[in-house]
Design a protein around this motif. Sequence first.
Motif, mmCIF file in Angstrom:
data_model
loop_
_atom_site.group_PDB
_atom_site.id
_atom_site.type_symbol
_atom_site.label_atom_id
_atom_site.label_comp_id
_atom_site.label_asym_id
_atom_site.label_seq_id
_atom_site.Cartn_x
_atom_site.Cartn_y
_atom_site.Cartn_z
ATOM 1 N N PHE B 30 10.219 -8.369 -15.910
ATOM 2 C CA PHE B 30 8.763 -8.204 -15.978
ATOM 3 C C PHE B 30 8.095 -9.365 -16.718
ATOM 4 N N THR B 31 8.866 -10.090 -17.503
ATOM 5 C CA THR B 31 8.240 -11.051 -18.425
ATOM 6 C C THR B 31 8.689 -12.495 -18.240
ATOM 7 N N ASP B 32 9.695 -12.725 -17.438
ATOM 8 C CA ASP B 32 10.285 -14.062 -17.322
ATOM 9 C C ASP B 32 9.555 -14.866 -16.238
ATOM 10 N N PRO B 33 8.993 -16.027 -16.590
ATOM 11 C CA PRO B 33 8.315 -16.849 -15.573
ATOM 12 C C PRO B 33 9.233 -17.234 -14.417
ATOM 13 N N VAL B 35 11.445 -15.406 -13.050
ATOM 14 C CA VAL B 35 11.507 -14.266 -12.123
ATOM 15 C C VAL B 35 10.285 -14.283 -11.208
ATOM 16 N N HIS B 36 9.126 -14.611 -11.783
ATOM 17 C CA HIS B 36 7.916 -14.714 -10.961
ATOM 18 C C HIS B 36 8.124 -15.733 -9.844
ATOM 19 N N GLU B 37 8.702 -16.874 -10.183
ATOM 20 C CA GLU B 37 8.964 -17.895 -9.158
ATOM 21 C C GLU B 37 9.968 -17.388 -8.131
ATOM 22 N N MET B 38 10.986 -16.695 -8.597
ATOM 23 C CA MET B 38 12.007 -16.165 -7.687
ATOM 24 C C MET B 38 11.406 -15.133 -6.729
ATOM 25 N N GLU B 39 10.481 -14.317 -7.239
ATOM 26 C CA GLU B 39 9.887 -13.259 -6.416
ATOM 27 C C GLU B 39 9.074 -13.824 -5.244
ATOM 28 N N LYS B 40 8.515 -15.023 -5.441
ATOM 29 C CA LYS B 40 7.733 -15.625 -4.343
ATOM 30 C C LYS B 40 8.580 -15.710 -3.086
ATOM 31 N N GLU B 41 9.844 -16.050 -3.260
ATOM 32 C CA GLU B 41 10.734 -16.194 -2.114
ATOM 33 C C GLU B 41 11.419 -14.868 -1.784
ATOM 34 N N LYS B 42 11.989 -14.251 -2.801
ATOM 35 C CA LYS B 42 12.883 -13.117 -2.544
ATOM 36 C C LYS B 42 12.143 -11.822 -2.250
ATOM 37 N N ILE B 43 10.913 -11.721 -2.671
ATOM 38 C CA ILE B 43 10.143 -10.505 -2.364
ATOM 39 C C ILE B 43 8.997 -10.846 -1.409
ATOM 40 N N PHE B 44 8.093 -11.695 -1.868
ATOM 41 C CA PHE B 44 6.879 -11.928 -1.071
ATOM 42 C C PHE B 44 7.126 -12.842 0.131
ATOM 43 N N GLY B 45 8.269 -13.514 0.137
ATOM 44 C CA GLY B 45 8.635 -14.322 1.286
ATOM 45 C C GLY B 45 9.571 -13.601 2.234
ATOM 46 N N ARG B 46 9.911 -12.372 1.911
ATOM 47 C CA ARG B 46 10.974 -11.717 2.676
ATOM 48 C C ARG B 46 10.529 -10.420 3.344
ATOM 49 N N TYR B 47 9.668 -9.664 2.653
ATOM 50 C CA TYR B 47 9.276 -8.358 3.185
ATOM 51 C C TYR B 47 7.929 -8.455 3.904
ATOM 52 N N TRP B 48 7.572 -7.384 4.587
ATOM 53 C CA TRP B 48 6.282 -7.344 5.273
ATOM 54 C C TRP B 48 5.169 -7.210 4.254
ATOM 55 N N MET B 49 4.192 -8.069 4.386
ATOM 56 C CA MET B 49 3.084 -8.109 3.432
ATOM 57 C C MET B 49 1.790 -7.776 4.167
ATOM 58 N N TYR B 50 0.911 -7.079 3.475
ATOM 59 C CA TYR B 50 -0.399 -6.775 4.056
ATOM 60 C C TYR B 50 -1.225 -8.055 4.128
ATOM 61 N N TYR B 297 -5.072 -0.814 -1.821
ATOM 62 C CA TYR B 297 -4.854 -1.739 -2.933
ATOM 63 C C TYR B 297 -3.877 -2.818 -2.486
ATOM 64 N N ILE B 298 -4.169 -4.037 -2.875
ATOM 65 C CA ILE B 298 -3.168 -5.100 -2.839
ATOM 66 C C ILE B 298 -2.907 -5.464 -4.291
ATOM 67 N N ILE B 299 -1.632 -5.469 -4.655
ATOM 68 C CA ILE B 299 -1.262 -5.765 -6.046
ATOM 69 C C ILE B 299 -0.635 -7.158 -6.045
ATOM 70 N N ASP B 300 -1.481 -8.166 -6.152
ATOM 71 C CA ASP B 300 -1.045 -9.555 -5.980
ATOM 72 C C ASP B 300 -0.757 -10.210 -7.330
ATOM 73 N N PRO B 301 0.473 -10.675 -7.533
ATOM 74 C CA PRO B 301 0.739 -11.357 -8.813
ATOM 75 C C PRO B 301 -0.011 -12.680 -8.911
ATOM 76 N N ARG B 306 0.233 -11.528 -15.203
ATOM 77 C CA ARG B 306 -1.092 -11.142 -14.704
ATOM 78 C C ARG B 306 -1.000 -10.827 -13.217
ATOM 79 N N PHE B 307 -1.889 -9.923 -12.784
ATOM 80 C CA PHE B 307 -2.000 -9.695 -11.348
ATOM 81 C C PHE B 307 -3.452 -9.425 -10.997
ATOM 82 N N GLN B 308 -3.740 -9.566 -9.707
ATOM 83 C CA GLN B 308 -5.053 -9.193 -9.164
ATOM 84 C C GLN B 308 -4.903 -7.874 -8.433
ATOM 85 N N LEU B 309 -5.738 -6.922 -8.760
ATOM 86 C CA LEU B 309 -5.812 -5.710 -7.943
ATOM 87 C C LEU B 309 -6.993 -5.883 -6.988
#
Lengths: 124, 379
Positions: B30-33, B35-50, B297-301, B306-309
Amino acid sequence: MSQQQPQQDEAPFVARTLGSGTRKEAADANEVLAFYRRQSRTAGEDVEWTFADHPAVTAAPDEGDLATVVRELDAHFENGVPIGIIAAALSKQGDTIGDTMDAIHDLRMTGGLWEPRDDHLRAF
Amino acid sequence: MTRWNTSTDEVEAVSPDITDETNALPARYFTDPAVHEMEKEKIFGRYWMYAGHANAVTEPGDYFTRTIGDKQVIVVRDHDDEVRVFFNVCAHRGSKMVEDTPMTDPGNMGRIRCPYHLWTYDLDGDLTSTPKSFEEAGLNPDLEDEDVCEFDACDNGLKEVTSDTIGPFVFLNFQDDPMPLEEQAGQLKDDLEALPLGEYEHATRIVSEVECNWKTFAGNYSECDHCQANHQDWITDIELRDSELEVHDYHWILHYTHAEDVEDEMRIHDEHEAQFHYFWPNFTVNMYGTADGYGTYIIDPIDEGRFQLVADYYFRDGEMSEEEKGFVQTSRQLQEEDFELCERQYAGLKSGALAQAQLGPNEHTLHRLHRLAQEAYEA
């Protein structure tokens, strides 16, 4: 921008979106600029200053064009004026951050400004 | 057992068994920068996004942009009435082509033109024209005009992003060969497509920025153990003990029964309840059961902290009635109450004291969220 002064526990820079009134508190004026860009990109919202507690903004002229204001502010900074500070200073003339960004774009496109580092400007 | 950052406690991957001690995602995710970079590829680059709502682009040429991580796409309706998604990147030298255009203020264009060298594309992404300087070699003494190869319309077209829909909701997937949307959505697709969601008009969008990791808010949304203590106005009309949390592979549904029956006209769905649908990784559909409309809702990091709701509200008419404005305000109250809770939790997480949290038995939706994140990181 309101002349209201920040209270002890408030951040030095506070702004809000014009439409929904979403409030942004920041320790740095350019954080408000980043907030404006995200709001503009996502919701098409402009942002207005609520207050900015910074000596350069306080000393900024209440009138004058963008180039004049940037030159006045320049004395307070070593390598360019943060765009957030410029926007806060121009809010004394009633400009929103969107207004300021438009004015900056227009002046830059005529060669009147340069950017010695990211999101910091100097005027010819 | 909660695990603290001490010399003796060690964190482990999220156990598939919620009764295990290590049933939560380690705090550093939740706190490691990094991980945020990794999530761009492994989560937001991989699954279906609205990507956005199809009602925003009803005419050929209507378009909006959507930014996900470092990527930006154009969502456009083509001349065959299909909604298509392209990277907002010119096939010539990679310039961003169209300006940021939010779904709430869409634009219209006959063709997609890059302002840099005026490469122009049809709405299906094919390259349709380039300036004469790309067809002749007048400035290059080493080439004759006849040596200049003609650009292939398709091979030099825009890079399309895989897209699909659930009702009026347009989704995209950045992978070249992703799992089908219907596989990720499962029953959610049938559930949502059974409702007349496309008949509702966008009424308002409110974008809030919150000082916590996006998964902190996602977890808060996914459980209501906190509601009794923290949403006291809202729960007066809800029978919390009759609530049901329904978990599927990539989505979960929170059913909250109203204390008293609400008129049928005030609900979009048949059940006498509020329904909150969470679709991994960061999209929700909110059917409140007390308004003839729905929200998303879109919960965009923004970064790891920080995130944007992005909250959108849809009603029968785009012009809200006073009652509907009041409803949105109530929804906003709930959001603000949740933001405060999430920011408090995140302040604790950031302190570094906690290594791995301990979920309760009724936080199985949250457990699914953490499991999906863990699986994504390990993939």
